[in-house]
Scaffold this motif. Structure first.
Motif, PDB file in Angstrom:
ATOM      1  N   LEU A  12       0.841  -1.191   0.000  1.00 20.05           N
ATOM      2  CA  LEU A  12       0.000   0.000   0.000  1.00 20.05           C
ATOM      3  C   LEU A  12       0.878   1.245   0.000  1.00 20.05           C
ATOM      4  O   LEU A  12       1.905   1.280   0.674  1.00 20.05           O
ATOM      5  CB  LEU A  12      -0.886   0.064   1.248  1.00 20.05           C
ATOM      6  N   VAL A  13       0.487   2.244  -0.771  1.00 21.60           N
ATOM      7  CA  VAL A  13       1.000   3.597  -0.599  1.00 21.60           C
ATOM      8  C   VAL A  13      -0.076   4.325   0.200  1.00 21.60           C
ATOM      9  O   VAL A  13      -1.210   4.439  -0.240  1.00 21.60           O
ATOM     10  CB  VAL A  13       1.239   4.305  -1.945  1.00 21.60           C
ATOM     11  N   VAL A  14       0.277   4.785   1.391  1.00 24.54           N
ATOM     12  CA  VAL A  14      -0.709   5.306   2.334  1.00 24.54           C
ATOM     13  C   VAL A  14      -0.483   6.783   2.577  1.00 24.54           C
ATOM     14  O   VAL A  14       0.642   7.223   2.793  1.00 24.54           O
ATOM     15  CB  VAL A  14      -0.631   4.540   3.669  1.00 24.54           C
ATOM     16  N   SER A  15      -1.565   7.543   2.559  1.00 32.28           N
ATOM     17  CA  SER A  15      -1.511   8.955   2.902  1.00 32.28           C
ATOM     18  C   SER A  15      -2.641   9.261   3.865  1.00 32.28           C
ATOM     19  O   SER A  15      -3.803   9.005   3.579  1.00 32.28           O
ATOM     20  CB  SER A  15      -1.655   9.818   1.652  1.00 32.28           C
ATOM     21  N   GLY A  16      -2.272   9.769   5.021  1.00 29.45           N
ATOM     22  CA  GLY A  16      -3.261  10.072   6.041  1.00 29.45           C
ATOM     23  C   GLY A  16      -2.727   9.711   7.406  1.00 29.45           C
ATOM     24  O   GLY A  16      -1.601   9.247   7.555  1.00 29.45           O
ATOM     25  N   GLY A  17      -3.542   9.868   8.430  1.00 31.91           N
ATOM     26  CA  GLY A  17      -3.134   9.521   9.779  1.00 31.91           C
ATOM     27  C   GLY A  17      -2.394  10.629  10.496  1.00 31.91           C
ATOM     28  O   GLY A  17      -2.062  10.489  11.666  1.00 31.91           O
ATOM     29  N   ASN A  18      -2.101  11.721   9.804  1.00 33.69           N
ATOM     30  CA  ASN A  18      -1.446  12.876  10.414  1.00 33.69           C
ATOM     31  C   ASN A  18      -0.138  12.525  11.101  1.00 33.69           C
ATOM     32  O   ASN A  18       0.221  13.106  12.116  1.00 33.69           O
ATOM     33  CB  ASN A  18      -2.389  13.554  11.407  1.00 33.69           C
ATOM     34  N   GLY A  19       0.577  11.548  10.557  1.00 30.30           N
ATOM     35  CA  GLY A  19       1.875  11.217  11.095  1.00 30.30           C
ATOM     36  C   GLY A  19       1.844  10.261  12.268  1.00 30.30           C
ATOM     37  O   GLY A  19       2.895   9.839  12.740  1.00 30.30           O
ATOM     38  N   ALA A  20       0.674   9.931  12.806  1.00 32.20           N
ATOM     39  CA  ALA A  20       0.566   9.026  13.944  1.00 32.20           C
ATOM     40  C   ALA A  20       0.461   7.591  13.431  1.00 32.20           C
ATOM     41  O   ALA A  20      -0.513   7.237  12.774  1.00 32.20           O
ATOM     42  CB  ALA A  20      -0.646   9.381  14.793  1.00 32.20           C
ATOM     43  N   VAL A  21       1.463   6.772  13.737  1.00 29.21           N
ATOM     44  CA  VAL A  21       1.525   5.430  13.169  1.00 29.21           C
ATOM     45  C   VAL A  21       0.320   4.593  13.563  1.00 29.21           C
ATOM     46  O   VAL A  21      -0.311   3.937  12.721  1.00 29.21           O
ATOM     47  CB  VAL A  21       2.831   4.736  13.591  1.00 29.21           C
ATOM     48  N   MET A  22      -0.030   4.583  14.850  1.00 23.66           N
ATOM     49  CA  MET A  22      -1.124   3.728  15.286  1.00 23.66           C
ATOM     50  C   MET A  22      -2.465   4.213  14.736  1.00 23.66           C
ATOM     51  O   MET A  22      -3.336   3.423  14.409  1.00 23.66           O
ATOM     52  CB  MET A  22      -1.163   3.669  16.810  1.00 23.66           C
ATOM     53  N   TRP A  60       3.599  -0.008   2.653  1.00 22.19           N
ATOM     54  CA  TRP A  60       3.139  -0.812   3.776  1.00 22.19           C
ATOM     55  C   TRP A  60       2.776  -2.191   3.231  1.00 22.19           C
ATOM     56  O   TRP A  60       2.187  -2.303   2.151  1.00 22.19           O
ATOM     57  CB  TRP A  60       1.896  -0.194   4.413  1.00 22.19           C
ATOM     58  N   LEU A  61       3.080  -3.247   3.977  1.00 15.12           N
ATOM     59  CA  LEU A  61       2.806  -4.607   3.518  1.00 15.12           C
ATOM     60  C   LEU A  61       1.559  -5.150   4.202  1.00 15.12           C
ATOM     61  O   LEU A  61       1.397  -5.023   5.418  1.00 15.12           O
ATOM     62  CB  LEU A  61       3.991  -5.529   3.831  1.00 15.12           C
ATOM     63  N   LEU A  78      -7.399   2.322  -5.722  1.00 12.63           N
ATOM     64  CA  LEU A  78      -7.490   3.458  -4.809  1.00 12.63           C
ATOM     65  C   LEU A  78      -8.662   3.263  -3.865  1.00 12.63           C
ATOM     66  O   LEU A  78      -9.795   3.097  -4.298  1.00 12.63           O
ATOM     67  CB  LEU A  78      -7.657   4.766  -5.587  1.00 12.63           C
ATOM     68  N   LEU A  79      -8.373   3.255  -2.559  1.00 11.35           N
ATOM     69  CA  LEU A  79      -9.403   3.223  -1.531  1.00 11.35           C
ATOM     70  C   LEU A  79      -9.314   4.526  -0.757  1.00 11.35           C
ATOM     71  O   LEU A  79      -8.229   4.975  -0.399  1.00 11.35           O
ATOM     72  CB  LEU A  79      -9.205   2.044  -0.570  1.00 11.35           C
ATOM     73  N   SER A  80     -10.460   5.103  -0.458  1.00  9.05           N
ATOM     74  CA  SER A  80     -10.451   6.388   0.224  1.00  9.05           C
ATOM     75  C   SER A  80     -11.590   6.439   1.225  1.00  9.05           C
ATOM     76  O   SER A  80     -12.730   6.109   0.906  1.00  9.05           O
ATOM     77  CB  SER A  80     -10.595   7.529  -0.796  1.00  9.05           C
ATOM     78  N   ILE A  84      -8.235   9.049   5.084  1.00  6.09           N
ATOM     79  CA  ILE A  84      -7.056   8.373   4.547  1.00  6.09           C
ATOM     80  C   ILE A  84      -7.282   7.988   3.094  1.00  6.09           C
ATOM     81  O   ILE A  84      -8.419   7.758   2.669  1.00  6.09           O
ATOM     82  CB  ILE A  84      -6.718   7.110   5.379  1.00  6.09           C
ATOM     83  N   THR A  85      -6.207   7.962   2.337  1.00  9.29           N
ATOM     84  CA  THR A  85      -6.237   7.469   0.961  1.00  9.29           C
ATOM     85  C   THR A  85      -5.202   6.366   0.837  1.00  9.29           C
ATOM     86  O   THR A  85      -4.077   6.502   1.312  1.00  9.29           O
ATOM     87  CB  THR A  85      -5.924   8.587  -0.046  1.00  9.29           C
ATOM     88  N   ILE A  86      -5.587   5.264   0.199  1.00 12.29           N
ATOM     89  CA  ILE A  86      -4.711   4.102   0.041  1.00 12.29           C
ATOM     90  C   ILE A  86      -4.602   3.773  -1.440  1.00 12.29           C
ATOM     91  O   ILE A  86      -5.618   3.572  -2.113  1.00 12.29           O
ATOM     92  CB  ILE A  86      -5.271   2.875   0.791  1.00 12.29           C
TER      93      ILE A  86
END
Length: 318
Positions: A12-22, A60-61, A78-80, A84-86
């Motif tokens: 996955l190419v992930v965008s979102g989460g505001n930098g918080a991993v969990m 991400w795997l 693309l999932l959104s 978050i966008t994946i």
């Protein structure tokens, strides 16, 4: 470590989460679980490490999703969700044939300019003995019935060039992205061929001198064929991830979140804390593959987009 994870698996190419991993973990699980109707905790999710300079691998795997459902996620591309966008990629990504970017020609960014750049590069390639011998020797992608001479002809015919407008030292310039049909299915051999392209220095009387420049590294996606300001992902419908204007702030947030998590791991380990935190802190985060019981992609009963199970608050691959 990823090679040891059983298939099916995908990136996955992930965008979102505001930098918080969990938080990002939870949002990824919600988006995938909602799309294929499984519990958000039913699959395994790995977290790419964050580099000290704030940039990180964006891949991400994902594993432990039944093959048909995993393929459905990959095919969706693309999932959104709200936050978050994946963007999905197959684990065994094919060699796409991008050879590099030639810079230095004084040609306009037009169809005629691209054709001229293609002819100049093609002539230089055709006259290069190292590239010719390499392609004719490493030609397994063309099939067993194709002779070395035929493979060389097919390779030369496949050369395509596309212009890309850049600003270098406050000056507008045009570089030329070179694509070819890969003659080999072996990634090491392909890398060797790209290095041979890097040796080319194409001198012309009318259009300047060009050679391959260092590869780009887009900070939004894994691509090396464009710089961050020209990333195409933010233009996709539904994209909620970083843009060239926001990527630096998100990298700072990712770096801060990773630093905080690492410090907490260190404190937990120093206090003798057991469980996954202590284990994942060992060996530079290269822990063993998660051994939880498999859920088999069982469909969830009822529940909303957020799911009902408790989320795993750690990297499943560490």
């Amino acid at each position: 470590m990823y090679e040891e994870v059983a298939s099916p698996k995908f990136f996955l190419v992930v965008s979102g989460g505001n930098g918080a991993v969990m938080k990002t973990h939870g949002l990824i699980r919600e988006a995938i679980g909602n799309y294929i109707n499984i519990e958000p905790t039913a699959f395994t999710l790995g977290t790419p490490p964050t580099a000290a300079n704030g940039s990180s691998s964006t891949l991400w795997l994902v594993a432990d999703i039944p093959d048909p459902l995993a393929q459905a996620v990959v095919d969706a591309r693309l999932l959104s969700s709200t936050n978050i966008t994946i963007y999905t990629l197959p684990y065994d990504m094919p060699i796409i044939g991008f050879a590099g970017v030639f810079a230095g020609f004084t040609l306009p960014n037009t169809v005629m300019g691209a054709n001229a750049a293609r002819d100049l590069i093609g002539t230089a390639v055709q006259g290069n003995n190292e590239i010719s011998q390499f392609v004719q020797t490493h030609r397994n992608a063309f099939g067993p019935q194709v002779s070395s001479g035929e493979a060389w002809g097919m390779f030369l015919a496949s050369i395509t060039v596309h212009g890309i407008a850049l600003i270098v030292n406050d000056t507008n310039t045009v570089a030329w992205r070179l694509h070819v049909t890969p003659p080999t299915n072996n990634r090491d051999s392909w890398s060797q061929l790209r290095r041979l392209f890097g040796k080319l220095r194409i001198m012309t009387a009318l259009h300047g001198t060009a050679q391959l420049q260092h590869a780009f590294r887009c900070r939004i996606c894994p691509a090396i064929d464009h710089p961050t300001p020209l990333c195409p992902l933010p233009d996709l419908p539904g994209w909620l991830g970083p843009t060239p204007a926001t990527i630096a702030a998100l990298e700072d947030a990712s770096r801060a979140a990773a630093s905080k998590a690492q410090e907490q791991m260190r404190l937990n380990t120093a206090d003798g804390a057991g469980g996954s935190n202590a284990r994942s802190g060992a060996g530079r985060g290269q822990g063993s593959f998660d051994g939880k019981a498999r859920r088999g992609g069982k469909a969830k009963r009822g529940g909303d987009f957020k799911g009902k199970g408790k989320r795993r608050e750690r990297d499943d691959f560490a």
